[in-house]
Design an enzyme around this catalytic site. Structure first.
Site, PDB file in Angstrom:
ATOM      1  N   HIS A 192       0.731  -1.141  -0.193  1.00 20.99           N
ATOM      2  CA  HIS A 192       0.010   0.014  -0.112  1.00 20.99           C
ATOM      3  C   HIS A 192       0.706   1.367  -0.072  1.00 20.99           C
ATOM      4  O   HIS A 192       1.935   1.409   0.829  1.00 20.99           O
ATOM      5  CB  HIS A 192      -0.848   0.199   1.301  1.00 20.99           C
ATOM      6  CG  HIS A 192      -2.198   0.946   0.841  1.00 20.99           C
ATOM      7  ND1 HIS A 192      -1.828   2.352   1.420  1.00 20.99           N
ATOM      8  CD2 HIS A 192      -3.387   0.713   0.936  1.00 20.99           C
ATOM      9  CE1 HIS A 192      -3.046   2.813   1.279  1.00 20.99           C
ATOM     10  NE2 HIS A 192      -4.016   2.143   0.874  1.00 20.99           N
ATOM     11  N   GLU A 222       0.425   4.347   1.021  1.00 25.30           N
ATOM     12  CA  GLU A 222       0.539   5.010   2.479  1.00 25.30           C
ATOM     13  C   GLU A 222       1.639   4.269   3.327  1.00 25.30           C
ATOM     14  O   GLU A 222       2.538   4.783   3.811  1.00 25.30           O
ATOM     15  CB  GLU A 222      -0.742   4.767   3.144  1.00 25.30           C
ATOM     16  CG  GLU A 222      -0.545   5.492   4.646  1.00 25.30           C
ATOM     17  CD  GLU A 222      -1.705   5.269   5.404  1.00 25.30           C
ATOM     18  OE1 GLU A 222      -2.925   5.221   4.981  1.00 25.30           O
ATOM     19  OE2 GLU A 222      -1.444   4.824   6.624  1.00 25.30           O
TER      20      GLU A 222
HETATM   21  S1  SF4 Z   1      -9.174  10.473   6.776  1.00 22.92           S
HETATM   22 FE1  SF4 Z   1      -7.204  10.278   6.037  1.00 22.92          FE
HETATM   23  S2  SF4 Z   1      -6.140   8.684   7.230  1.00 22.92           S
HETATM   24 FE2  SF4 Z   1      -8.501   8.370   7.529  1.00 22.92          FE
HETATM   25  S3  SF4 Z   1      -9.091   6.994   5.702  1.00 22.92           S
HETATM   26 FE3  SF4 Z   1      -9.161   9.370   5.152  1.00 22.92          FE
HETATM   27  S4  SF4 Z   1      -7.115   9.824   3.750  1.00 22.92           S
HETATM   28 FE4  SF4 Z   1      -6.904   7.961   5.191  1.00 22.92          FE
END
Ligand code: SF4
Length: 275
Positions: A122, A124
């Site tokens: 992923h 991230e």
């Molecule tokens: S708020 Fe931020 S961390 Fe949470 S799902 Fe959405 S993009 Fe990902």
């Protein structure tokens, strides 16, 4: 047939924010580009392209202009490279992801062996890994947790969209691995809220529709959770709805991943209601 929407569904705070930032930086000459698709939703990516926000896979595809960092974030070397290339940088990294990145960095600086609980591939997770200066270990299963060596100090962070239950389970397998463990539960509430609302709805309907990109990890996870409760279909758009799915159905539930635009949810909802 009753059509019920989950209490929490669709765009999360970080995605909404990233799309707003991208739109604010759109350029008619196509030189404002996200690095990778802004979200895992092909329909939204296409719409943004028409509005002047393109997408490149690598920085060297952009000779000049602005690179927009998407909500998943990137490693520190990407900022450095963009600067070296003279590109403008607009950072739309979700603040929750930023927190996980900085946590990994600080844990390494404080002498912890860092473990990232999340999906290795992923984007991230890759970005959090890069903020750990490439020193973290990524684990995804309890078996991988069991196989971990023991460390004097162990610091744990998590992919923001990881399942809360699975995170807890893996952490219980890690407690024996060090005398000093720091656990930073960097899961964002958007994921938990969507998953809990989807499960609750799935337990009370005959069929669930989970809307979102087939390449979206959080949408796929929603579909997997709902499938434990009732017949579930994962679709990207209303065009995929099949008449046979609604035979002898009294209640149908709808949820959508954090990267699913409202207009697609509305189309599916309307089409179900008109059956
Ligand atoms: S708020 Fe931020 S961390 Fe949470 S799902 Fe959405 S993009 Fe990902």
């Amino acid at each position: 047939m009753e059509v019920i929407l989950a209490d929490y569904l669709g765009f999360c705070y970080g995605v909404k924010r990233a799309i707003t930032i991208a739109r604010e930086n759109a350029s008619a000459d196509g030189t404002a580009c996200t690095l990778g698709p802004i979200i895992h939703n092909p329909q939204m990516v296409e719409r943004l392209k028409r509005e002047g926000v393109g997408s490149v896979d690598r920085l060297d595809e952009l000779r000049h202009g602005t690179v927009i960092i998407r909500s998943h974030g990137v490693g520190p070397q990407v900022y450095d490279e963009a600067e070296r290339r003279g590109l403008g940088i607009v950072d739309a990294t979700c603040p929750h992801v930023k927190k996980a990145q900085i946590s990994a960095k600080l844990l390494v600086e404080e002498g912890y062996h860092v473990v990232i609980i999340g999906e290795r591939e992923h984007p991230e997770v890759k970005s959090i890994f890069e903020w750990s200066n490439g020193q973290a270990e990524i684990i995804e299963t309890t078996a991988e947790a069991d196989a971990l060596k023991t460390w004097a100090k162990l610091g744990i962070v998590c992919q923001t969209t990881f399942s809360g239950g699975k995170f807890r389970e893996i952490v219980t397998h890690l407690v024996e691995k060090s005398r000093e463990i720091k656990v930073l539960r960097t899961i964002c509430t958007a994921t938990d809220q969507r998953q809990a609302a989807a499960m609750e709805l799935a337990a009370n309907v005959d069929v669930m529709l989970v809307i979102g990109g087939k390449n979206s990890a959080n949408t796929t996870r929603l579909a997997q959770l709902c499938a434990k409760q009732c017949k579930t279909y994962h679709i990207e758009t209303a065009d995929e709805l099949q008449p046979g799915w609604f035979d002898k159905i009294e209640k149908i539930g709808i949820t959508a991943g954090a990267s699913t635009p409202d207009w697609i949810i509305k189309e599916v909802y309307k089409k179900c209601q008109n059956r």
